[in-house]
Structure formats: C-alpha cells, structure tokens
Design a protein around this motif. Structure first.
Motif, PDB file in Angstrom:
ATOM      1  N   ASP A   1       0.818  -1.216   0.000  1.00 15.31           N
ATOM      2  CA  ASP A   1       0.000   0.000   0.000  1.00 15.31           C
ATOM      3  C   ASP A   1       0.848   1.262   0.000  1.00 15.31           C
ATOM      4  OD1 ASP A   1      -2.490  -1.113  -0.170  1.00 15.31           O
ATOM      5  OD2 ASP A   1      -2.820  -1.219   1.990  1.00 15.31           O
ATOM      6  N   ALA A   2       2.094   1.143   0.434  1.00 12.36           N
ATOM      7  CA  ALA A   2       2.996   2.296   0.437  1.00 12.36           C
ATOM      8  C   ALA A   2       3.612   2.539  -0.937  1.00 12.36           C
ATOM      9  CB  ALA A   2       4.101   2.091   1.469  1.00 12.36           C
ATOM     10  N   ASN A   3       3.146   1.764  -1.944  1.00  7.73           N
ATOM     11  CA  ASN A   3       3.659   1.860  -3.312  1.00  7.73           C
ATOM     12  C   ASN A   3       5.162   1.585  -3.394  1.00  7.73           C
ATOM     13  OD1 ASN A   3       1.218   2.402  -4.722  1.00  7.73           O
ATOM     14  ND2 ASN A   3       1.289   4.525  -4.016  1.00  7.73           N
ATOM     15  N   VAL A   4       5.586   0.627  -2.604  1.00  6.95           N
ATOM     16  CA  VAL A   4       6.967   0.158  -2.636  1.00  6.95           C
ATOM     17  C   VAL A   4       6.974  -1.291  -3.111  1.00  6.95           C
ATOM     18  CG1 VAL A   4       9.015  -0.371  -1.253  1.00  6.95           C
ATOM     19  CG2 VAL A   4       7.690   1.709  -0.779  1.00  6.95           C
ATOM     20  N   TRP A   5       7.855  -1.593  -4.051  1.00 14.47           N
ATOM     21  CA  TRP A   5       8.018  -2.962  -4.526  1.00 14.47           C
ATOM     22  C   TRP A   5       9.057  -3.667  -3.648  1.00 14.47           C
ATOM     23  CZ3 TRP A   5       5.093  -5.449  -8.051  1.00 14.47           C
ATOM     24  CH2 TRP A   5       4.344  -4.678  -8.948  1.00 14.47           C
TER      25      TRP A   5
END
Length: 274
Positions: A142-146
């Motif tokens: 959800d933090a837009n981290v892969w």
C-alpha cells in the motif's frame, strides 16, 4: 628576442591545449569509474540483468527494495526444466496489492502477475526454465513500494524451447481448458484453507519452430457471492497444464467459479469442487 617570444608562445600553446584537454580527461576518468562500479544495482545475487529488468518491468519512479521477508522456495536444481516448482509467501509484508514473478535469464522473463484480492499473497505453481537463473518475486504494498524476494535455481536448461507433451502427441485439442480443482480445509500441517486448480492447456512459449505462442492470459476466481477471490495473469513461461495453489485465511464460500481466457480467445468457465 624573437626566439624567446617563439618559445613563450609555444609554451602558452601547450598550456592551452592541456587546459582544454583536462575536462575531457576528467569526464573519461569519471565514466571509467562508473563502469568499474556495481553494475548489479545492489542485487544480493549479483545478477547483471537486474538493472535492465528493473527498468523494463517497473515504473521509472518506482521504489524497489530487496526483502527477505518474502519467502521464495525453489529446488536447488531443476530436474525437469519444463516443470520447475516454486512457491512464495509475502504475508509478512501485510497488505499486498500485486505480485509479479520474473526470471532473469529466461528468454521470456515475466512469468505471471498475481492480484491476491481475498486470497493470501502466496502461490504455488510450476514454470519453464531455460537456464540456471535468479527468480524474483516482487510484491507491491500500500505504500507503493516494490519489495523483492529472490532465490537462485541451478538447471541444465532448455525448458522454454522444447514442445510440451500434449503438443508432441497432439492430444491438447481434446482437453483444452478443462478444469479440475478442489478446496482443502486447514489441517495439522497447514493453518490456511487451500484451493488447488489445474487447467489443461499447452502453454506454448512461441519459441519452438512452427508453434506460435499459445497460453492462458487471465484467470479470475469468484466465491459463491460472486466476490473476486483472486486474479491471475499467467504468461508463456508457466508450465503446460498449469496447476496453481491459492491459500486463504478462511475457507471461501462455495461454489467457487473460475473464469478466464487464453490469448486466442478460448474461454475458461468452470466450477471448482468443495
């Protein structure tokens, strides 16, 4: 005096040439230093392909971090390069929006995309491996981290460039897109409910002479209330007659349906047994 003036002019000329050449020499030195640096982008497996894969499969502004919390389980050696088992579990990350599986040294690097929806961010399946290679499981939070999990598989290779069994014996048209599946309750060995689904399909890579790419490109699982349980987007490297295992915190309400299609427009429409 004339000789002295000529000497001074010559000296000044040399200094001027050296001054002009200095920036170019410094630039060449900096470029050489970059080439001598870490070309793997900090990859724990030291793969030279990783920076190129990152540029190819992730947005230019995407943040990627290697994360050992993603558990990736593979054999040390791929005995059958056309059916290499792999399982992953990214549950330790919390909420996961999307998962992408990549293989560095396959001619077709992208293996599948998985959107868990109501399933756990975990999957078991088999794929084709062309040669020994790292495998990546990248999970978007959800933090837009892969977050990128990884493992290495040794192999003799050739899994992507030979025809499958049903293609070789010509039986695939009789069984195309047949579905078999079952839901298993949690037990003493496993705390999660599990759904196993197998679809009959040749999953051709397009790398065998005279055989075009032919593969399942979308699968959607729904429960008895028509709520989406999971979405799966396989690509050519997934093994022939693919078998997938999905895990759930609770047993989904039946009947469970599987809808999908392949890249030739053939539809999948089946109910999965409880």
């Amino acid at each position: 005096m004339k000789c002295l003036s000529a000497f001074v002019l010559a000296a000044l000329s040399v200094l001027l040439v050296n001054a002009m050449a200095a920036p170019a020499a410094q630039a060449a030195s900096a470029e050489f230093g970059a080439v001598q640096g870490d070309l793997t982008g900090g990859d724990p497996l030291g793969s030279m392909q990783w920076p190129d894969m990152k540029a190819q499969f992730f947005d230019a502004k995407a943040t990627t971090v290697f994360d050992s919390r993603i558990k990736v389980t593979v054999p040390l050696f791929a005995e059958d390069a056309m059916n290499v088992p792999v399982s992953f579990d990214a549950s330790a990350l919390g909420k996961v929006k999307k998962i992408v599986v990549l293989v560095d040294r396959n001619p077709i690097r992208k293996v599948l995309e998985f959107i868990p929806e109501r399933a756990k961010p975990a999957l078991n399946f088999r794929f084709k491996l062309e040669q020994a290679s790292p495998i990546r499981v990248a999970a978007l939070t959800d933090a837009n981290v892969w977050h990128v999990g990884y493992a290495f598989i040794e192999a003799s290779g050739g899994g992507c460039t030979v025809p499958g069994a049903t293609r070789a014996d010509g039986s695939w048209p009789k069984t195309l897109n047949r579905v078999a599946g079952k839901v298993f309750d949690a037990n003493s060995l496993r705390q999660d409910a599990r759904l196993r689904v197998q679809v009959s399909h040749p999953m051709d890579t397009g790398l065998v002479a005279g055989v075009p790419a032919f593969y399942i490109e979308e699968m959607v699982l729904r429960d008895g209330k028509q709520q989406v349980l999971a979405r799966l987007y396989p690509f050519e490297p997934v093994s022939e007659n693919p078998l997938f295992s999905f895990d759930f915190d609770q047993k989904p309400m039946g009947p469970i349906s599987l809808l999908g299609r392949d890249n030739n427009g053939n539809l999948i429409d089946a109910k999965v047994g409880q």
